[in-house]
Write a protein that holds these residues in place. Structure first.
Motif, mmCIF file in Angstrom:
data_model
loop_
_atom_site.group_PDB
_atom_site.id
_atom_site.type_symbol
_atom_site.label_atom_id
_atom_site.label_comp_id
_atom_site.label_asym_id
_atom_site.label_seq_id
_atom_site.Cartn_x
_atom_site.Cartn_y
_atom_site.Cartn_z
ATOM 1 N N TRP A 112 4.702 6.225 -2.196
ATOM 2 C CA TRP A 112 5.872 6.484 -1.102
ATOM 3 C C TRP A 112 7.213 5.593 -1.781
ATOM 4 O O TRP A 112 6.610 4.363 -1.979
ATOM 5 C CB TRP A 112 5.505 6.316 0.119
ATOM 6 C CG TRP A 112 4.372 7.303 0.783
ATOM 7 C CD1 TRP A 112 3.089 7.454 0.241
ATOM 8 C CD2 TRP A 112 4.711 8.692 1.288
ATOM 9 N NE1 TRP A 112 2.452 8.552 0.849
ATOM 10 C CE2 TRP A 112 3.648 9.481 1.377
ATOM 11 C CE3 TRP A 112 5.852 9.195 1.647
ATOM 12 C CZ2 TRP A 112 3.328 10.345 2.058
ATOM 13 C CZ3 TRP A 112 5.704 10.253 2.149
ATOM 14 C CH2 TRP A 112 4.464 10.946 2.416
ATOM 15 N N ALA A 118 -2.500 10.120 6.287
ATOM 16 C CA ALA A 118 -3.741 10.490 5.550
ATOM 17 C C ALA A 118 -3.743 9.330 4.380
ATOM 18 O O ALA A 118 -4.922 8.932 4.130
ATOM 19 C CB ALA A 118 -3.811 11.805 5.105
ATOM 20 N N ASP A 119 -2.840 9.139 3.595
ATOM 21 C CA ASP A 119 -2.746 8.405 2.397
ATOM 22 C C ASP A 119 -3.013 6.904 2.885
ATOM 23 O O ASP A 119 -3.662 6.393 2.050
ATOM 24 C CB ASP A 119 -1.462 8.441 1.865
ATOM 25 C CG ASP A 119 -1.115 9.634 1.060
ATOM 26 O OD1 ASP A 119 -2.227 10.642 0.919
ATOM 27 O OD2 ASP A 119 0.063 10.103 0.691
ATOM 28 N N LEU A 120 -2.627 6.516 3.980
ATOM 29 C CA LEU A 120 -2.816 5.188 4.458
ATOM 30 C C LEU A 120 -4.209 4.928 5.362
ATOM 31 O O LEU A 120 -4.575 3.830 5.760
ATOM 32 C CB LEU A 120 -1.576 4.557 4.998
ATOM 33 C CG LEU A 120 -0.285 4.644 4.132
ATOM 34 C CD1 LEU A 120 0.796 4.162 5.060
ATOM 35 C CD2 LEU A 120 -0.424 3.814 3.205
ATOM 36 N N THR A 153 0.758 -1.209 0.018
ATOM 37 C CA THR A 153 0.058 -0.095 -0.102
ATOM 38 C C THR A 153 0.944 1.310 0.022
ATOM 39 O O THR A 153 0.444 2.260 -0.463
ATOM 40 C CB THR A 153 -0.853 -0.130 1.068
ATOM 41 O OG1 THR A 153 -1.922 -1.100 0.993
ATOM 42 C CG2 THR A 153 -1.852 1.242 1.020
ATOM 43 N N ARG A 174 0.450 4.313 -3.104
ATOM 44 C CA ARG A 174 0.154 5.380 -2.805
ATOM 45 C C ARG A 174 1.441 6.439 -3.183
ATOM 46 O O ARG A 174 1.309 7.503 -2.961
ATOM 47 C CB ARG A 174 -0.009 5.554 -1.419
ATOM 48 C CG ARG A 174 -1.195 4.823 -0.821
ATOM 49 C CD ARG A 174 -2.334 5.253 -1.474
ATOM 50 N NE ARG A 174 -3.662 4.777 -0.586
ATOM 51 C CZ ARG A 174 -4.240 3.439 -1.134
ATOM 52 N NH1 ARG A 174 -3.675 2.717 -2.068
ATOM 53 N NH2 ARG A 174 -5.075 3.232 -0.510
ATOM 54 N N GLN A 187 0.924 13.460 6.060
ATOM 55 C CA GLN A 187 0.137 12.997 4.527
ATOM 56 C C GLN A 187 0.481 11.712 4.558
ATOM 57 O O GLN A 187 -0.702 11.033 3.869
ATOM 58 C CB GLN A 187 1.265 13.969 3.675
ATOM 59 C CG GLN A 187 1.043 13.581 2.305
ATOM 60 C CD GLN A 187 -0.570 14.004 1.802
ATOM 61 O OE1 GLN A 187 -0.793 15.343 2.074
ATOM 62 N NE2 GLN A 187 -1.442 13.186 1.398
ATOM 63 N N LEU A 188 1.425 10.929 4.952
ATOM 64 C CA LEU A 188 1.510 9.506 4.946
ATOM 65 C C LEU A 188 0.390 8.771 5.682
ATOM 66 O O LEU A 188 -0.356 7.897 5.064
ATOM 67 C CB LEU A 188 2.893 8.907 5.243
ATOM 68 C CG LEU A 188 3.044 7.518 5.215
ATOM 69 C CD1 LEU A 188 2.861 6.784 3.988
ATOM 70 C CD2 LEU A 188 4.379 7.069 6.121
ATOM 71 N N GLU A 193 4.863 15.796 6.453
ATOM 72 C CA GLU A 193 5.313 14.733 5.677
ATOM 73 C C GLU A 193 4.550 13.250 6.281
ATOM 74 O O GLU A 193 3.781 12.318 5.780
ATOM 75 C CB GLU A 193 6.668 14.428 5.399
ATOM 76 C CG GLU A 193 7.061 13.359 4.497
ATOM 77 C CD GLU A 193 8.408 13.071 3.966
ATOM 78 O OE1 GLU A 193 8.744 12.162 3.286
ATOM 79 O OE2 GLU A 193 9.270 13.739 4.727
#
Length: 90
Positions: free
Chosen positions: A30, A62-64, A24, A28, A59-60, A56
């Protein structure tokens, strides 16, 4: 770069959450630094960050779909973001 580690909340024989989290992270956008096992307890999957990288880390997270974000304490890599997984991430 993101290091993904398995926390004590994940059964040692069940690496699906760990491998899924690594996949994941890359899906996304990363860069995955690696996966491994972290010895210690965290109550929920958490993104830990070194000084100066809180935005940062958020953001990670939120992305996950991870709600917990915290500064990296002693014993956690302080050079990169670290995601400690205790449940599958999305």
């Amino acid at each position: 770069m993101v290091l993904v580690e398995e926390g004590d909340g994940v059964a040692p024989a069940d690496t699906e959450a760990l491998e899924g989290a690594g996949a994941t992270v890359t899906a996304r956008g990363w860069t995955l630094a690696g996966v491994g096992n972290w010895r210690g307890y965290v109550p929920a999957s958490t993104v830990y960050y070194p000084a100066g990288r809180e935005a940062e880390a958020r953001q990670l997270a939120a992305d996950l779909g991870v709600s917990a974000v915290a500064p990296a304490p002693a014993g956690i890599n302080r050079q990169r973001l670290t995601l400690i997984v205790v449940a599958p991430v999305t």
